[in-house]
Write a protein that holds these residues in place. Sequence first.
Motif, PDB file in Angstrom:
ATOM      1  N   ALA A  36       0.830  -1.206   0.000  1.00 18.88           N
ATOM      2  CA  ALA A  36       0.000   0.000   0.000  1.00 18.88           C
ATOM      3  C   ALA A  36       0.861   1.252   0.000  1.00 18.88           C
ATOM      4  O   ALA A  36       0.572   2.215  -0.703  1.00 18.88           O
ATOM      5  CB  ALA A  36      -0.916  -0.002   1.220  1.00 18.88           C
ATOM      6  N   GLU A  37       1.933   1.242   0.753  1.00 18.51           N
ATOM      7  CA  GLU A  37       2.713   2.468   0.940  1.00 18.51           C
ATOM      8  C   GLU A  37       3.724   2.732  -0.167  1.00 18.51           C
ATOM      9  O   GLU A  37       4.185   3.860  -0.328  1.00 18.51           O
ATOM     10  CB  GLU A  37       3.442   2.416   2.294  1.00 18.51           C
ATOM     11  CG  GLU A  37       2.491   2.565   3.475  1.00 18.51           C
ATOM     12  CD  GLU A  37       3.228   2.559   4.809  1.00 18.51           C
ATOM     13  OE1 GLU A  37       4.347   2.040   4.869  1.00 18.51           O
ATOM     14  OE2 GLU A  37       2.664   3.082   5.787  1.00 18.51           O
ATOM     15  N   PHE A  38       4.099   1.687  -0.914  1.00 20.02           N
ATOM     16  CA  PHE A  38       5.119   1.883  -1.940  1.00 20.02           C
ATOM     17  C   PHE A  38       4.691   1.428  -3.319  1.00 20.02           C
ATOM     18  O   PHE A  38       5.468   1.565  -4.269  1.00 20.02           O
ATOM     19  CB  PHE A  38       6.408   1.147  -1.535  1.00 20.02           C
ATOM     20  CG  PHE A  38       7.017   1.655  -0.262  1.00 20.02           C
ATOM     21  CD1 PHE A  38       7.909   2.723  -0.289  1.00 20.02           C
ATOM     22  CD2 PHE A  38       6.706   1.088   0.966  1.00 20.02           C
ATOM     23  CE1 PHE A  38       8.466   3.196   0.880  1.00 20.02           C
ATOM     24  CE2 PHE A  38       7.271   1.564   2.140  1.00 20.02           C
ATOM     25  CZ  PHE A  38       8.155   2.624   2.097  1.00 20.02           C
ATOM     26  N   GLY A  39       3.477   0.874  -3.458  1.00 19.16           N
ATOM     27  CA  GLY A  39       3.062   0.349  -4.749  1.00 19.16           C
ATOM     28  C   GLY A  39       3.741  -0.984  -5.032  1.00 19.16           C
ATOM     29  O   GLY A  39       4.660  -1.387  -4.329  1.00 19.16           O
ATOM     30  N   LYS A 117      -5.994   0.426  -0.242  1.00 17.07           N
ATOM     31  CA  LYS A 117      -4.989   1.118  -1.049  1.00 17.07           C
ATOM     32  C   LYS A 117      -4.333   0.186  -2.055  1.00 17.07           C
ATOM     33  O   LYS A 117      -4.040   0.592  -3.178  1.00 17.07           O
ATOM     34  CB  LYS A 117      -3.929   1.724  -0.117  1.00 17.07           C
ATOM     35  CG  LYS A 117      -4.439   2.892   0.709  1.00 17.07           C
ATOM     36  CD  LYS A 117      -3.355   3.400   1.658  1.00 17.07           C
ATOM     37  CE  LYS A 117      -3.848   4.607   2.456  1.00 17.07           C
ATOM     38  NZ  LYS A 117      -2.815   5.146   3.352  1.00 17.07           N
ATOM     39  N   TRP A 119      -5.718  -2.398  -3.464  1.00 16.36           N
ATOM     40  CA  TRP A 119      -6.697  -2.588  -4.529  1.00 16.36           C
ATOM     41  C   TRP A 119      -6.723  -1.371  -5.451  1.00 16.36           C
ATOM     42  O   TRP A 119      -6.713  -1.506  -6.680  1.00 16.36           O
ATOM     43  CB  TRP A 119      -8.086  -2.832  -3.934  1.00 16.36           C
ATOM     44  CG  TRP A 119      -9.151  -3.006  -4.962  1.00 16.36           C
ATOM     45  CD1 TRP A 119      -9.971  -2.052  -5.482  1.00 16.36           C
ATOM     46  CD2 TRP A 119      -9.481  -4.220  -5.634  1.00 16.36           C
ATOM     47  NE1 TRP A 119     -10.798  -2.586  -6.424  1.00 16.36           N
ATOM     48  CE2 TRP A 119     -10.516  -3.919  -6.542  1.00 16.36           C
ATOM     49  CE3 TRP A 119      -8.999  -5.534  -5.564  1.00 16.36           C
ATOM     50  CZ2 TRP A 119     -11.088  -4.890  -7.375  1.00 16.36           C
ATOM     51  CZ3 TRP A 119      -9.574  -6.493  -6.387  1.00 16.36           C
ATOM     52  CH2 TRP A 119     -10.605  -6.169  -7.277  1.00 16.36           C
ATOM     53  N   ALA A 120      -6.760  -0.201  -4.870  1.00 12.19           N
ATOM     54  CA  ALA A 120      -6.792   1.020  -5.679  1.00 12.19           C
ATOM     55  C   ALA A 120      -5.574   1.084  -6.600  1.00 12.19           C
ATOM     56  O   ALA A 120      -5.693   1.342  -7.801  1.00 12.19           O
ATOM     57  CB  ALA A 120      -6.843   2.251  -4.775  1.00 12.19           C
ATOM     58  N   ASN A 121      -4.410   0.835  -6.049  1.00 11.79           N
ATOM     59  CA  ASN A 121      -3.195   0.843  -6.863  1.00 11.79           C
ATOM     60  C   ASN A 121      -3.295  -0.143  -8.018  1.00 11.79           C
ATOM     61  O   ASN A 121      -2.924   0.174  -9.150  1.00 11.79           O
ATOM     62  CB  ASN A 121      -1.990   0.477  -5.984  1.00 11.79           C
ATOM     63  CG  ASN A 121      -1.158   1.685  -5.624  1.00 11.79           C
ATOM     64  OD1 ASN A 121      -0.918   2.547  -6.459  1.00 11.79           O
ATOM     65  ND2 ASN A 121      -0.711   1.762  -4.381  1.00 11.79           N
TER      66      ASN A 121
END
Lengths: 221, 221
Positions: A36-39, A117, A119-121
């Motif tokens: 989530a924090e780094f893709g 996040k 999922w969004a990415n």
Amino acid sequence: MVDVKSDVNKTTRGIQSRNREEVTARILAAAEKVFAEFGYAGASISRIAASAGIPKSNVVYYFETKEALYRRVVGEIFDIWRAAADSISEDNDPIHALGEYIDTKLDLARTRPYGSKVWANEIIQRAPIVQDYLEDELRSWTENRIAVIEAWIRKGQIRPISARHLLYAIWATTQHYADFTHQITTLNDGVELTDAQWGDTKSAVKDLLLCGVALPGRNRI
Amino acid sequence: MVDVKSDVNKTTRGIQSRNREEVTARILAAAEKVFAEFGYAGASISRIAASAGIPKSNVVYYFETKEALYRRVVGEIFDIWRAAADSISEDNDPIHALGEYIDTKLDLARTRPYGSKVWANEIIQRAPIVQDYLEDELRSWTENRIAVIEAWIRKGQIRPISARHLLYAIWATTQHYADFTHQITTLNDGVELTDAQWGDTKSAVKDLLLCGVALPGRNRI
DNA sequence: TCTTTTTCTGACCGATCGTGCAGAAATACC
DNA sequence: GGTATTTCTGCACGATCGGTCAGAAAAAGA
């Protein structure tokens, strides 16, 4: 998903299998946060391992590849979200059912923001890893929910809105409070939302979205 | 942002300066797309360069570092979004002004989806590069818009909803159609939305969101 | 106890990353 | 024309990446 070889398990489960589950769970939790924090590209296996407190090789031992670990993370949040929509059933009262769905999804936005996040990415990047989820499961699942909402409309229980865009609006608003947490926090003078503010959020989102759904003249939500 | 040394410019601008702008614009367009599709970490300078049709070193020549190029891309979409909210002014009619804002943001979701995705990625990752934008510009800008909406409420022009959550809902829903384009396309049998479907989207979003804003008994939006 | 299986780890490989840099090529200036 | 400046590019660098592998350590099975 569950272990299969638990045939002769009486009461004890052995040190190994218990520890396997513990380590696996710790890796998954760390991976959800780091992805989530780094893709996907920015999340290195070594960073996930460091976050889980184990060597990099051990992560590879349990999940083979970065992509396999990633699919497990995405699959988890997908299953959780699917279960959150159980209330959307033809027999339930529409306003109450949709309100429950919004409440549950906002609870998940608060308790599982990292999964949202990830999922969004993945969707932003056009689902290079989990496109099969979208086509095999999300598509039919969505059509079923749309059918329920349209049944409510046919029975005159709610206004004749667009069921599809209502679903999209609920997804967008609820997940916004997870995916854009940092922006919302910054606009809240840099402090996280309090319990009371999360309560206000639930009321406001339901008020805004369900007002367009409820029949005119009905009681407020 | 604009070049400063254009003092003795009569009509001609010279081959170099013209080409500089052309190349710069092509790099920015390629960067917006690549940053959106691969995230900050996954977007390599060489991929951006290949997408722009020039050597990698040339990208570095014009923008020094990857981070500087990224900031330019994010700054562009931020400025565009800010201008889109010009209609939210105390003297305008609330429903009409908010409807215009939704329309404009949905137009941007269609025409500039990559910029929206870059912004989403940046916020999801807690704004490691553009946090100063959030604190210096977005915060005061947001407070001003909230003040306008609350003025409308005080004058009895709209229902007493939460101005802040209304703004968040508009952001979430409109940007959803940009950031989650791939999901929406997949749920549309794999084909992009037509002009008519974008029109339906505008109507549906305005119908859903503004119904909770308009005073009871008013005409439909 | 001894063997087998599972779990764990450090070292290593080829690839790619962002960036620095020297110098070629093109243009501007006089 | 010649000089100065800007534009462009190939190459090299240290670092980090995902993943392999041999073998140590631990647990299970006999």
